[in-house]
Scaffold this active site. Structure first.
Site, PDB file in Angstrom:
ATOM      1  N   LYS A 185       0.795  -1.037  -0.172  1.00  0.00           N
ATOM      2  CA  LYS A 185       0.211   0.047  -0.015  1.00  0.00           C
ATOM      3  C   LYS A 185       0.829   1.299  -0.092  1.00  0.00           C
ATOM      4  O   LYS A 185       1.536   1.703   1.145  1.00  0.00           O
ATOM      5  CB  LYS A 185      -0.918  -0.140   1.192  1.00  0.00           C
ATOM      6  CG  LYS A 185      -2.201   0.733   0.996  1.00  0.00           C
ATOM      7  CD  LYS A 185      -2.067   2.264   0.691  1.00  0.00           C
ATOM      8  CE  LYS A 185      -1.596   2.890   1.823  1.00  0.00           C
ATOM      9  NZ  LYS A 185      -1.712   4.594   1.834  1.00  0.00           N
ATOM     10  N   GLU A 260       9.867   1.847  10.557  1.00  0.00           N
ATOM     11  CA  GLU A 260      10.972   2.882  10.235  1.00  0.00           C
ATOM     12  C   GLU A 260      10.320   4.449  10.179  1.00  0.00           C
ATOM     13  O   GLU A 260       9.570   4.512   9.137  1.00  0.00           O
ATOM     14  CB  GLU A 260      11.590   2.632   8.670  1.00  0.00           C
ATOM     15  CG  GLU A 260      13.058   3.185   8.697  1.00  0.00           C
ATOM     16  CD  GLU A 260      13.118   4.686   8.093  1.00  0.00           C
ATOM     17  OE1 GLU A 260      13.037   5.671   8.845  1.00  0.00           O
ATOM     18  OE2 GLU A 260      12.946   4.847   6.793  1.00  0.00           O
ATOM     19  N   CYS A 294      13.432  11.313   6.256  1.00  0.00           N
ATOM     20  CA  CYS A 294      13.290  11.046   7.479  1.00  0.00           C
ATOM     21  C   CYS A 294      14.625  11.381   8.312  1.00  0.00           C
ATOM     22  O   CYS A 294      14.787  11.485   9.381  1.00  0.00           O
ATOM     23  CB  CYS A 294      12.628   9.456   7.784  1.00  0.00           C
ATOM     24  SG  CYS A 294      13.830   8.012   6.960  1.00  0.00           S
ATOM     25  N   GLU A 393       9.803  17.173  13.810  1.00  0.00           N
ATOM     26  CA  GLU A 393      10.490  16.724  12.446  1.00  0.00           C
ATOM     27  C   GLU A 393       9.622  17.745  11.326  1.00  0.00           C
ATOM     28  O   GLU A 393       8.397  17.851  11.620  1.00  0.00           O
ATOM     29  CB  GLU A 393      10.341  15.409  12.278  1.00  0.00           C
ATOM     30  CG  GLU A 393      10.498  14.915  10.526  1.00  0.00           C
ATOM     31  CD  GLU A 393      10.349  13.592  10.470  1.00  0.00           C
ATOM     32  OE1 GLU A 393      11.231  12.892   9.689  1.00  0.00           O
ATOM     33  OE2 GLU A 393       9.434  12.827  10.791  1.00  0.00           O
TER      34      GLU A 393
END
Length: 502
Positions: A185, A260, A294, A393
């Protein structure tokens, strides 16, 4: 440059299928804000069909067609996929660039990495055959033990929009190499190249149901996949918030997960560096992939004795970065992926200002762009540790800067985060680099560079950056169960219980 957007359906059981509810999602080019096509929107009903197809493929012919076939057999398909990726590299790179906004040269580099990852995992699949039935030394000579490696089963793979096909490959390639069947997905913000992977699977004759690819909204398709009772494992790359939800859903069926997640990675620059080289690595570490990565080293920690000169050069270099349509030659910074993400990044910059930080450059739309989700790369100083820009972030081209006076302070500042994905340390003193590397509370450390990534080396973090490792042999192990087989060798009775009298 005219690019045709393929009109695809869901890829299930080796065929293109219209979603049960017939819903579709518009594809918006972030460089122009124009709708350029659409993709199918899977829901729980489609996920059920795909999982059933994957289960049948896993068990077909007693598993001999795929799950228990030799690694060499599966490797042939992985190599064929790699070859097709390279054959279609130009087309796929253009689709990637207009779908997620990354510069075309980066997208082309991604396609090379995609092919390389399939090839590497083909090597691992072939090596699996020699690892089967590995003996285990036991302290009793009346027993003999060996290990078999088996695919974990049907796996659900949920992937992000910043490296659409590459992040999918990090999961698909080892899963297939291990003998699993999969339901992929991809992110609804960038699914074009992942759907094209379905077409490649058809072209190379991958057995039906081994890989199923369903685009759709996370809340509908992704959530259904994560909680599906007939999925044996979930591997997810994305935000920490969503990762927590995935973990909660998977826990209801006690299924393993690999996560992750996000990062707020530091880059530590000591005062003995070549400043120009260090400036370029600092820029690359944060602004590569439009800052949407990331592992971005988005917290610069620079020694106070060189800070003024370093930051001055950093601003000059940043202002020299070519911001343009991703398809334009020499583009080094394209648009942010979507309107929602664009507004989020701009808000981070405005909040930093309101909290007292100084925006030395960037953080705004370039004046020559009237449309598109473009933002000049931002460099922010006068940052303290209570500010949002230090702690959270951003996932955009925003670098915050703080100085340090000693090695101990640098380490303390570097580790001052809930995240633990990556870090970089730049110094000519390699002994110091070793000390700092050992002290950094992260899963990946780069020395005198930032962001290199190889299929052969493990990737993953600690703390709120998730757990488990992708890539390398560790990535393959994510998708395997190890079975212990122990045999009693003696003809003697075991003799623990007294036999009944006649």
């Amino acid at each position: 440059m005219a690019i045709t957007i393929p009109s695809r359906q869901l890829f299930i059981d080796g065929e293109w299928r219209e979603p049960v509810k017939k819903n579709r999602i518009s594809v918006v080019n972030p460089a122009t804000e124009d709708v350029i096509g659409d993709i199918p929107a899977a829901t729980a009903e489609d996920i059920n069909i795909a999982v059933e197809a994957a289960r049948k493929a896993l068990k077909r012919n007693g598993g001999k067609d795929w799950a228990s076939a030799s690694g060499a057999h599966r490797a042939k398909y992985l190599r064929a996929i790699a070859s097709k990726i390279l054959e279609k590299k130009s087309e796929l790179a253009k689709l990637e660039a207009i779908d997620c906004g990354k510069p075309l040269e980066e997208a082309a580099w991604d396609m090379d990495d995609v092919a390389g990852c399939f090839e590497y995992n083909a090597d691992l699949a072939e090596a699996l055959d020699k690892k089967q039935n590995a003996p285990v030394s036991l302290p009793m000579d009346t027993f003999k033990c060996h290990l078999t490696r088996e695919p974990i089963g049907v796996v659900g793979l949920i992937t992000p929009w910043n490296y659409p096909l590459l992040m999918a490959t990090w999961k698909v390639a080892p899963a297939l190499a291990a003998g699993c069947t999969a339901v992929l997905k991809p992110s609804e913000l960038a699914s074009l190249t992942c759907l094209e992977l379905g077409n490649i699977c058809k072209e190379v004759g991958l057995p039906n149901g081994v890989l199923n690819i369903l685009s759709g909204l996370g809340a509908e398709a992704g959530a259904s996949l994560a909680s599906h009772p007939d999925v044996d494992k979930i591997a997810f790359t994305g935000s920490s918030v969503t990762g927590s939800k995935v973990m909660t859903a998977a826990a209801q069926n006690v299924k393993p997960v690999t996560l992750e997640l996000g990062g707020k990675s530091p880059i530590v620059v000591f005062n003995d560096v070549d400043i120009d080289k260090a400036v370029e690595w600092t820029l690359f570490g944060c602004f590569w992939t439009n800052g949407q990565i990331c592992s971005a080293t988005s917290r610069l920690l620079v020694h106070e004795s060189i800070a003024d000169e370093f930051v001055d050069k950093l601003v000059k270099w940043a202002k020299n970065i070519k911001i343009s349509d991703p398809l334009e030659d020499g583009c080094r910074l394209g648009p942010i992926v979507s309107s929602g993400q664009y507004e989020k990044v701009l808000k981070f910059v405005s909040t930093a200002k309101s909290e007292g930080a100084t925006v030395l450059c960037g953080g705004e739309r370039p004046p020559h762009f009237k449309k598109g989700y473009y933002m000049e790369p931002a460099i922010i100083t006068d940052v303290n540790r209570s500010m949002q820009i230090w702690k959270e972030e951003v996932f955009g081209p925003v670098l915050c800067v703080k100085t340090f006076a000693s090695e101990e302070e640098a380490i303390e500042l570097a580790n001052d985060t809930h995240y633990g994905l990556a870090a970089a340390v730049l110094s000519k003193d390699l002994e110091r680099c070793d000390r700092v590397t050992k002290a950094l509370d992260v899963g990946i450390v780069w020395v005198n560079c930032s962001q290199p990534c190889f299929s052969q080396a493990p990737w993953g973090g600690k703390k709120r950056s998730g757990f488990g490792r992708e890539l390398g042999e560790w990535g393959l192990e994510n998708y395997q169960n190890v079975k212990q087989v122990t045999r009693y060798l003696s003809d003697d009775a075991w003799g623990w219980y007294k036999p009944p009298s006649n």
